[in-house]
Design a protein around this motif. Structure first.
Motif, PDB file in Angstrom:
ATOM      1  N   LEU A 151      30.835 194.353  16.043  1.00 54.42           N
ATOM      2  CA  LEU A 151      30.430 192.962  16.317  1.00 54.42           C
ATOM      3  C   LEU A 151      29.556 192.420  15.194  1.00 54.42           C
ATOM      4  O   LEU A 151      29.673 191.260  14.800  1.00 54.42           O
ATOM      5  CB  LEU A 151      29.656 192.887  17.645  1.00 54.42           C
ATOM      6  CG  LEU A 151      30.483 192.986  18.918  1.00 54.42           C
ATOM      7  CD1 LEU A 151      29.560 193.034  20.133  1.00 54.42           C
ATOM      8  CD2 LEU A 151      31.431 191.800  19.025  1.00 54.42           C
ATOM      9  N   ILE A 152      28.677 193.274  14.688  1.00 53.31           N
ATOM     10  CA  ILE A 152      27.802 192.850  13.585  1.00 53.31           C
ATOM     11  C   ILE A 152      28.653 192.559  12.351  1.00 53.31           C
ATOM     12  O   ILE A 152      28.502 191.534  11.687  1.00 53.31           O
ATOM     13  CB  ILE A 152      26.735 193.932  13.277  1.00 53.31           C
ATOM     14  CG1 ILE A 152      25.783 194.083  14.465  1.00 53.31           C
ATOM     15  CG2 ILE A 152      25.965 193.592  12.002  1.00 53.31           C
ATOM     16  CD1 ILE A 152      24.723 195.171  14.294  1.00 53.31           C
ATOM     17  N   GLN A 153      29.591 193.451  12.054  1.00 58.07           N
ATOM     18  CA  GLN A 153      30.423 193.273  10.863  1.00 58.07           C
ATOM     19  C   GLN A 153      31.301 192.021  10.977  1.00 58.07           C
ATOM     20  O   GLN A 153      31.469 191.271  10.018  1.00 58.07           O
ATOM     21  CB  GLN A 153      31.285 194.530  10.627  1.00 58.07           C
ATOM     22  CG  GLN A 153      30.458 195.759  10.290  1.00 58.07           C
ATOM     23  CD  GLN A 153      29.519 195.520   9.100  1.00 58.07           C
ATOM     24  OE1 GLN A 153      29.936 195.009   8.067  1.00 58.07           O
ATOM     25  NE2 GLN A 153      28.250 195.867   9.247  1.00 58.07           N
ATOM     26  N   HIS A 154      31.872 191.789  12.153  1.00 57.14           N
ATOM     27  CA  HIS A 154      32.715 190.608  12.381  1.00 57.14           C
ATOM     28  C   HIS A 154      31.914 189.322  12.162  1.00 57.14           C
ATOM     29  O   HIS A 154      32.333 188.423  11.435  1.00 57.14           O
ATOM     30  CB  HIS A 154      33.248 190.675  13.821  1.00 57.14           C
ATOM     31  CG  HIS A 154      34.024 189.474  14.242  1.00 57.14           C
ATOM     32  ND1 HIS A 154      35.365 189.305  13.962  1.00 57.14           N
ATOM     33  CD2 HIS A 154      33.644 188.355  14.918  1.00 57.14           C
ATOM     34  CE1 HIS A 154      35.772 188.152  14.450  1.00 57.14           C
ATOM     35  NE2 HIS A 154      34.754 187.548  15.035  1.00 57.14           N
TER      36      HIS A 154
ATOM     37  N   VAL B  18      23.506 187.909  15.286  1.00 53.75           N
ATOM     38  CA  VAL B  18      23.390 189.183  14.565  1.00 53.75           C
ATOM     39  C   VAL B  18      21.951 189.701  14.676  1.00 53.75           C
ATOM     40  O   VAL B  18      21.728 190.912  14.793  1.00 53.75           O
ATOM     41  CB  VAL B  18      23.854 189.042  13.094  1.00 53.75           C
ATOM     42  CG1 VAL B  18      23.540 190.300  12.300  1.00 53.75           C
ATOM     43  CG2 VAL B  18      25.352 188.777  13.049  1.00 53.75           C
ATOM     44  N   GLY B  19      20.987 188.800  14.693  1.00 54.30           N
ATOM     45  CA  GLY B  19      19.586 189.208  14.897  1.00 54.30           C
ATOM     46  C   GLY B  19      19.439 189.981  16.203  1.00 54.30           C
ATOM     47  O   GLY B  19      18.791 191.032  16.269  1.00 54.30           O
ATOM     48  N   THR B  20      20.077 189.478  17.258  1.00 50.62           N
ATOM     49  CA  THR B  20      20.009 190.150  18.561  1.00 50.62           C
ATOM     50  C   THR B  20      20.680 191.521  18.501  1.00 50.62           C
ATOM     51  O   THR B  20      20.124 192.526  18.970  1.00 50.62           O
ATOM     52  CB  THR B  20      20.713 189.301  19.655  1.00 50.62           C
ATOM     53  OG1 THR B  20      20.142 188.000  19.654  1.00 50.62           O
ATOM     54  CG2 THR B  20      20.562 189.921  21.029  1.00 50.62           C
TER      55      THR B  20
ATOM     56  N   GLU C 130      19.999 197.716  17.859  1.00 49.35           N
ATOM     57  CA  GLU C 130      20.121 198.960  17.076  1.00 49.35           C
ATOM     58  C   GLU C 130      18.757 199.468  16.605  1.00 49.35           C
ATOM     59  O   GLU C 130      18.485 200.665  16.632  1.00 49.35           O
ATOM     60  CB  GLU C 130      21.024 198.724  15.856  1.00 49.35           C
ATOM     61  CG  GLU C 130      22.445 198.320  16.189  1.00 49.35           C
ATOM     62  CD  GLU C 130      23.325 199.505  16.586  1.00 49.35           C
ATOM     63  OE1 GLU C 130      22.809 200.603  16.788  1.00 49.35           O
ATOM     64  OE2 GLU C 130      24.541 199.305  16.717  1.00 49.35           O
ATOM     65  N   ILE C 131      17.905 198.548  16.166  1.00 52.93           N
ATOM     66  CA  ILE C 131      16.640 198.969  15.553  1.00 52.93           C
ATOM     67  C   ILE C 131      15.667 199.539  16.607  1.00 52.93           C
ATOM     68  O   ILE C 131      14.736 200.266  16.263  1.00 52.93           O
ATOM     69  CB  ILE C 131      15.996 197.794  14.772  1.00 52.93           C
ATOM     70  CG1 ILE C 131      15.083 198.298  13.654  1.00 52.93           C
ATOM     71  CG2 ILE C 131      15.221 196.868  15.653  1.00 52.93           C
ATOM     72  CD1 ILE C 131      14.543 197.214  12.742  1.00 52.93           C
ATOM     73  N   THR C 132      15.913 199.215  17.864  1.00 53.50           N
ATOM     74  CA  THR C 132      15.006 199.679  18.920  1.00 53.50           C
ATOM     75  C   THR C 132      15.476 201.001  19.555  1.00 53.50           C
ATOM     76  O   THR C 132      14.855 201.490  20.499  1.00 53.50           O
ATOM     77  CB  THR C 132      14.887 198.609  20.028  1.00 53.50           C
ATOM     78  OG1 THR C 132      16.203 198.201  20.415  1.00 53.50           O
ATOM     79  CG2 THR C 132      14.109 197.402  19.552  1.00 53.50           C
TER      80      THR C 132
ATOM     81  N   LEU D 106      13.904 188.102  19.515  1.00 55.96           N
ATOM     82  CA  LEU D 106      13.050 187.904  20.701  1.00 55.96           C
ATOM     83  C   LEU D 106      13.840 187.940  22.007  1.00 55.96           C
ATOM     84  O   LEU D 106      13.270 188.205  23.065  1.00 55.96           O
ATOM     85  CB  LEU D 106      12.291 186.575  20.598  1.00 55.96           C
ATOM     86  CG  LEU D 106      11.147 186.538  19.573  1.00 55.96           C
ATOM     87  CD1 LEU D 106      10.512 185.141  19.543  1.00 55.96           C
ATOM     88  CD2 LEU D 106      10.084 187.588  19.885  1.00 55.96           C
ATOM     89  N   LYS D 107      15.148 187.690  21.923  1.00 57.16           N
ATOM     90  CA  LYS D 107      15.963 187.783  23.154  1.00 57.16           C
ATOM     91  C   LYS D 107      15.883 189.197  23.724  1.00 57.16           C
ATOM     92  O   LYS D 107      15.948 189.396  24.922  1.00 57.16           O
ATOM     93  CB  LYS D 107      17.416 187.426  22.856  1.00 57.16           C
ATOM     94  CG  LYS D 107      17.635 185.933  22.879  1.00 57.16           C
ATOM     95  CD  LYS D 107      19.047 185.553  22.511  1.00 57.16           C
ATOM     96  CE  LYS D 107      19.052 184.084  22.112  1.00 57.16           C
ATOM     97  NZ  LYS D 107      19.925 183.794  20.993  1.00 57.16           N
TER      98      LYS D 107
END
Ligand code: PRP
Ligand code: URA
Length: 209
Positions: free
Chosen positions: A11-14, A36-38, A43-45, A89-90
């Motif tokens: 999804l990020i790549q798309h 993409v931020g969401t 992933e980062i968490t 923040l979402k």
């Protein structure tokens, strides 16, 4: 040496492909960066620590997990970093948000600091610095110095697209900071733009030139 994590979730790549597309207009560009931020925040968490507590379900007491680590502070590098804030923040709605204002001098490509405002409990927090682009690395390196100077100890850097040159500069200046990216591109051009990149992230987000 700080590690580099490339988030290759489909999804990020798309979405990143349409962010790159020069025919994507401001409204859609903004929406995609937000999305993409969401996804990157998810992933980062992944490595967030948990602790076990007792919770009363309608049936009985259960052992269940809740987050137990340091509280998060999100720090966009102005101005393009702002485009990633709402998306993150979402997923982490209680995060505090600091701001670091830097612009690249178009002649020297060196970052110039014009604004810093952070949460008061800097030492207690885990910082996630966000900016769509890591090009020469100058802005990210300066932003992280600005945080460390004020007492921040625990810092991650998250961006959409990085150039190898920027990654190297960051790893040298801040070996304690891990870097989270959606794509590692080929190189920089003579104007310090990432190739193939997405153009000027700030201008595309805010519809300026
Ligand atoms: C862009 C981008 C980064 C910086 C990356 O910001 O958002 O902050 O360039 O380049 P670097 O790695 O070579 O420092 P810019 O300076 O264009 O400012 P803006 O966000 O206000 O548009
Ligand atoms: N800043 C941008 O917005 N884009 C680049 O390619 C490099 C720096």
């Amino acid at each position: 040496m700080g590690k580099v994590y490339v988030f290759d979730h489909p999804l990020i790549q798309h979405k990143l492909t349409y962010i790159r597309d020069k025919n994507t207009g401001t409204k859609e560009f903004r929406e995609l960066v937000d999305e993409v931020g969401t996804l990157m925040a998810f992933e980062i968490t992944r490595d967030m620590p948990l602790e076990e507590i007792d919770v009363e379900t309608p049936v009985q007491t259960a052992k269940a997990k809740v987050l137990s680590g340091k509280k998060i502070a999100l720090v966009p590098i102005l101005r393009a970093g702002l485009g990633m804030v709402e998306g993150v923040l979402k997923l982490i709605p209680a995060a505090k948000v600091g701001h670091i204002g830097l612009y690249r001098d178009p002649e020297t490509l060196k970052p110039v600091e014009y604004y810093v405002k952070l949460p008061t409990d800097v030492e207690e927090r885990e910082f996630i610095v966000v900016d769509p682009m890591l090009a020469t690395g100058g802005s990210a390196v300066e932003a992280i110095y600005a945080l460390k100077k004020r007492g921040a100890k625990n810092i991650k850097f998250m961006c959409l697209i990085a150039a190898p040159e920027g990654v190297e500069v960051m790893q040298e200046a801040h070996p304690d900071v891990d870097i989270y990216i959606a794509a590692l591109d080929e190189k920089l051009n003579d104007h310090g733009y990432i190739i193939p990149g997405l153009g000027d992230a700030g201008d595309r987000l805010f519809g300026t030139k």
